[in-house]
Scaffold this motif. Structure first.
Motif, mmCIF file in Angstrom:
data_model
loop_
_atom_site.group_PDB
_atom_site.id
_atom_site.type_symbol
_atom_site.label_atom_id
_atom_site.label_comp_id
_atom_site.label_asym_id
_atom_site.label_seq_id
_atom_site.Cartn_x
_atom_site.Cartn_y
_atom_site.Cartn_z
ATOM 1 N N LEU A 1 41.351 -17.225 47.237
ATOM 2 C CA LEU A 1 42.151 -18.106 48.075
ATOM 3 C C LEU A 1 41.869 -17.886 49.549
ATOM 4 C CD1 LEU A 1 45.619 -18.219 46.280
ATOM 5 C CD2 LEU A 1 43.653 -19.734 46.051
ATOM 6 N N GLN A 2 40.620 -17.541 49.870
ATOM 7 C CA GLN A 2 40.187 -17.447 51.252
ATOM 8 C C GLN A 2 38.890 -18.224 51.411
ATOM 9 O OE1 GLN A 2 38.627 -13.663 52.648
ATOM 10 N NE2 GLN A 2 38.472 -12.892 50.546
ATOM 11 N N PRO A 3 38.608 -18.725 52.617
ATOM 12 C CA PRO A 3 37.370 -19.476 52.832
ATOM 13 C C PRO A 3 36.152 -18.605 52.566
ATOM 14 C CG PRO A 3 38.902 -19.794 54.665
ATOM 15 C CD PRO A 3 39.457 -18.693 53.815
ATOM 16 N N ALA A 4 35.090 -19.246 52.078
ATOM 17 C CA ALA A 4 33.873 -18.504 51.743
ATOM 18 C C ALA A 4 33.238 -17.872 52.978
ATOM 19 C CB ALA A 4 32.863 -19.432 51.056
ATOM 20 N N ASN A 5 33.398 -18.500 54.160
ATOM 21 C CA ASN A 5 32.765 -17.952 55.357
ATOM 22 C C ASN A 5 33.459 -16.685 55.861
ATOM 23 O OD1 ASN A 5 35.103 -19.050 56.389
ATOM 24 N ND2 ASN A 5 34.067 -20.682 57.530
ATOM 25 N N SER A 6 34.670 -16.405 55.348
ATOM 26 C CA SER A 6 35.360 -15.171 55.729
ATOM 27 C C SER A 6 35.297 -14.130 54.624
ATOM 28 C CB SER A 6 36.833 -15.474 56.062
ATOM 29 O OG SER A 6 37.517 -15.919 54.910
ATOM 30 N N TYR A 7 34.487 -14.408 53.628
ATOM 31 C CA TYR A 7 34.387 -13.539 52.449
ATOM 32 C C TYR A 7 33.557 -12.304 52.771
ATOM 33 C CZ TYR A 7 33.365 -12.305 47.567
ATOM 34 O OH TYR A 7 33.241 -11.667 46.359
ATOM 35 N N SER A 8 34.119 -11.124 52.641
ATOM 36 C CA SER A 8 33.425 -9.861 52.889
ATOM 37 C C SER A 8 32.742 -9.415 51.608
ATOM 38 C CB SER A 8 34.424 -8.797 53.357
ATOM 39 O OG SER A 8 33.802 -7.540 53.431
ATOM 40 N N GLN A 9 31.409 -9.397 51.603
ATOM 41 C CA GLN A 9 30.664 -9.099 50.393
ATOM 42 C C GLN A 9 30.894 -7.671 49.912
ATOM 43 O OE1 GLN A 9 29.303 -11.122 48.520
ATOM 44 N NE2 GLN A 9 28.792 -12.932 49.687
ATOM 45 N N ASP A 10 30.831 -6.713 50.820
ATOM 46 C CA ASP A 10 31.002 -5.318 50.418
ATOM 47 C C ASP A 10 32.384 -5.093 49.819
ATOM 48 O OD1 ASP A 10 28.480 -4.537 51.125
ATOM 49 O OD2 ASP A 10 29.026 -3.948 53.155
ATOM 50 N N GLN A 11 33.393 -5.626 50.466
ATOM 51 C CA GLN A 11 34.754 -5.490 49.962
ATOM 52 C C GLN A 11 34.904 -6.223 48.637
ATOM 53 O OE1 GLN A 11 37.947 -7.275 52.338
ATOM 54 N NE2 GLN A 11 38.977 -5.292 52.336
ATOM 55 N N GLY A 12 34.304 -7.400 48.557
ATOM 56 C CA GLY A 12 34.408 -8.194 47.342
ATOM 57 C C GLY A 12 33.758 -7.527 46.141
ATOM 58 N N LYS A 13 32.648 -6.809 46.365
ATOM 59 C CA LYS A 13 31.961 -6.133 45.258
ATOM 60 C C LYS A 13 32.868 -5.102 44.598
ATOM 61 C CE LYS A 13 27.382 -6.516 47.370
ATOM 62 N NZ LYS A 13 26.264 -5.757 47.981
ATOM 63 N N PHE A 14 33.512 -4.280 45.415
ATOM 64 C CA PHE A 14 34.339 -3.214 44.862
ATOM 65 C C PHE A 14 35.627 -3.762 44.249
ATOM 66 C CE2 PHE A 14 31.613 -0.794 47.732
ATOM 67 C CZ PHE A 14 31.233 0.248 46.900
ATOM 68 N N LEU A 15 36.175 -4.821 44.831
ATOM 69 C CA LEU A 15 37.352 -5.447 44.237
ATOM 70 C C LEU A 15 37.006 -6.072 42.887
ATOM 71 C CD1 LEU A 15 38.992 -7.173 47.346
ATOM 72 C CD2 LEU A 15 39.905 -5.249 46.038
ATOM 73 N N THR A 16 35.857 -6.756 42.828
ATOM 74 C CA THR A 16 35.420 -7.354 41.567
ATOM 75 C C THR A 16 35.143 -6.272 40.530
ATOM 76 O OG1 THR A 16 34.394 -9.167 42.794
ATOM 77 C CG2 THR A 16 33.747 -8.906 40.497
ATOM 78 N N LEU A 17 34.521 -5.182 40.949
ATOM 79 C CA LEU A 17 34.255 -4.064 40.040
ATOM 80 C C LEU A 17 35.555 -3.518 39.467
ATOM 81 C CD1 LEU A 17 31.745 -2.409 39.099
ATOM 82 C CD2 LEU A 17 32.342 -0.756 40.880
ATOM 83 N N PHE A 18 36.591 -3.506 40.269
ATOM 84 C CA PHE A 18 37.876 -2.960 39.832
ATOM 85 C C PHE A 18 38.513 -3.837 38.755
ATOM 86 C CE2 PHE A 18 42.454 -2.322 40.166
ATOM 87 C CZ PHE A 18 42.540 -0.938 40.077
ATOM 88 N N TYR A 19 38.622 -5.164 39.019
ATOM 89 C CA TYR A 19 39.358 -5.991 38.053
ATOM 90 C C TYR A 19 38.503 -6.447 36.870
ATOM 91 C CZ TYR A 19 37.645 -10.617 39.669
ATOM 92 O OH TYR A 19 36.874 -11.716 39.982
ATOM 93 N N THR A 20 37.174 -6.253 36.947
ATOM 94 C CA THR A 20 36.338 -6.611 35.799
ATOM 95 C C THR A 20 35.990 -5.417 34.918
ATOM 96 O OG1 THR A 20 34.322 -6.355 37.132
ATOM 97 C CG2 THR A 20 35.267 -8.570 36.969
ATOM 98 N N VAL A 21 36.105 -4.201 35.445
ATOM 99 C CA VAL A 21 35.720 -3.012 34.681
ATOM 100 C C VAL A 21 36.895 -2.064 34.451
ATOM 101 C CG1 VAL A 21 34.202 -0.996 34.630
ATOM 102 C CG2 VAL A 21 33.349 -3.158 35.541
ATOM 103 N N VAL A 22 37.633 -1.753 35.510
ATOM 104 C CA VAL A 22 38.710 -0.767 35.404
ATOM 105 C C VAL A 22 39.946 -1.344 34.721
ATOM 106 C CG1 VAL A 22 40.228 0.787 36.687
ATOM 107 C CG2 VAL A 22 37.868 0.443 37.448
ATOM 108 N N THR A 23 40.405 -2.502 35.197
ATOM 109 C CA THR A 23 41.646 -3.083 34.655
ATOM 110 C C THR A 23 41.576 -3.357 33.156
ATOM 111 O OG1 THR A 23 42.160 -4.057 36.814
ATOM 112 C CG2 THR A 23 43.299 -4.969 34.896
ATOM 113 N N PRO A 24 40.496 -3.954 32.605
ATOM 114 C CA PRO A 24 40.446 -4.174 31.154
ATOM 115 C C PRO A 24 40.508 -2.897 30.333
ATOM 116 C CG PRO A 24 38.828 -5.561 32.250
ATOM 117 C CD PRO A 24 39.353 -4.613 33.280
#
Length: 324
Positions: A260-283
């Motif tokens: 729910l944020q614009p793509a131009n404000s998307y932080s790749q480094d932050q996004g990688k670790f957040l995605t890693l968390f909810y796709t690997v750790v949470t399940p």
């Protein structure tokens, strides 16, 4: 919104964590451990919910679906991630990237709605225990799960083609470890306002609306629990609701922040670790938080492993089954 048909034959390069080579082997070991935990934990929940007659209730029907979603969700991502972390080859074909995006979005969107369905199940169990079996009949349970899957497929079929057809002017490097929508949109060399607007509208519908229903359900549950005269009963109920809300917060918090944020404000480094968390750790944590603390599941596990049988009491009481 431009299209680049020539890119359909080009492979993408998933950069992932290649800028941190020393971190890759550590991540490989951690991801592998969490993936194995996800496979074992969720497979056990599915097997027990099918095998033990005491767990043939709406609560475990929804939990079995959640476990199946988590298994497929993680499996659509982790094997490719492990391959990229282990060796120098970071490539993924265009069609492989498209397939990963489709599957990833179907399962992720379905889980958002399914968590809201599960909160409604708990609301009925706690606030209307005498009518629980009448309200949560098998046909309604199947319909609710079908709605969740339908929303997931609808979101994927709307957003994935628009995302994959964006012109990228020959750009092939995806600054992520999977083919994720914000990262693919950020690669585009054309105006993406329309695609981002669609993503925002669908994001509100599939993220904020279910989350609002979850919060309302738990608000009503809390009101009902406060009427319980027993201090121990209230403590147990709030503890159980807290566990569920923890998982909801972990899953929804990261996804809402990312989508729910614009793509131009998307932080790749932050996004990688957040995605890693909810796709690997949470399940991997869901089986423990949702069910393995439950007395009925522990009894079914002992019975399956040939240990001491449980008390033999069925998981019949609606409030007890959901607060155990």
């Amino acid at each position: 919104m431009g299209r680049d048909n020539s890119s359909h034959s080009q492979a993408f390069i998933l950069l992932g964590f290649s800028d941190r080579p020393r971190l890759e082997m550590t991540l490989f070991a951690c991801v592998l451990v969490f993936y194995l935990l996800t496979l074992v934990g969720n497979s056990a929940i599915i097997a027990l919910s099918l095998w033990d007659a005491r767990l043939h209730t709406p609560m475990y029907f929804f939990l079995g679906n959640l476990s199946f979603l988590d298994l497929c969700f993680t499996t659509s991502i982790v094997p490719q991630l492990l391959w990229n972390l282990w060796g120098p080859d970071k490539s993924i074909s265009y069609h492989g990237c498209a397939a990963q995006l489709y599957i990833y979005m179907v399962l992720g969107s379905t889980e958002c709605v399914l968590l809201a369905v599960m909160s409604y199940d708990r609301y009925v169990a706690v606030c209307r225990p005498l009518h629980y079996k009448v309200v949560m009949h098998p046909r309604l349970c199947l319909q609710l799960v079908s709605v969740a899957w339908g929303c997931g497929f609808l979101n994927s079929f709307v957003m994935c083609p628009q995302t994959m057809r964006l012109s990228r002017c020959g750009r092939r490097r995806v600054d992520h470890f999977l083919c994720e929508m914000p990262a693919l949109i950020a690669m585009s060399c054309v105006d993406t306002v329309l695609v981002e607007a669609f993503a925002f509208v669908l994001g509100v519908a599939l993220l904020l609306v279910p989350l609002s229903l979850i919060l309302v359900s738990y608000g009503m549950i809390a009101t009902a629990v406060l009427r319980i005269k027993s201090t121990a009963g209230r403590k147990k109920a709030f503890s159980t609701c807290g566990s569920h809300l923890t998982v909801v917060s972990l899953f929804y918090g990261t996804i809402i922040y990312m989508y729910l944020q614009p793509a131009n404000s998307y932080s790749q480094d932050q996004g990688k670790f957040l995605t890693l968390f909810y796709t690997v750790v949470t399940p991997s944590a869901n089986p423990l938080i949702y069910t393995l603390r439950n007395q009925d599941v522990r009894g079914a596990l002992r019975k399956l492993l040939g240990g001491r049988k449980g008390s033999g009491q069925p998981a019949g009481g609606a409030l007890e089954a959901h607060m155990g």
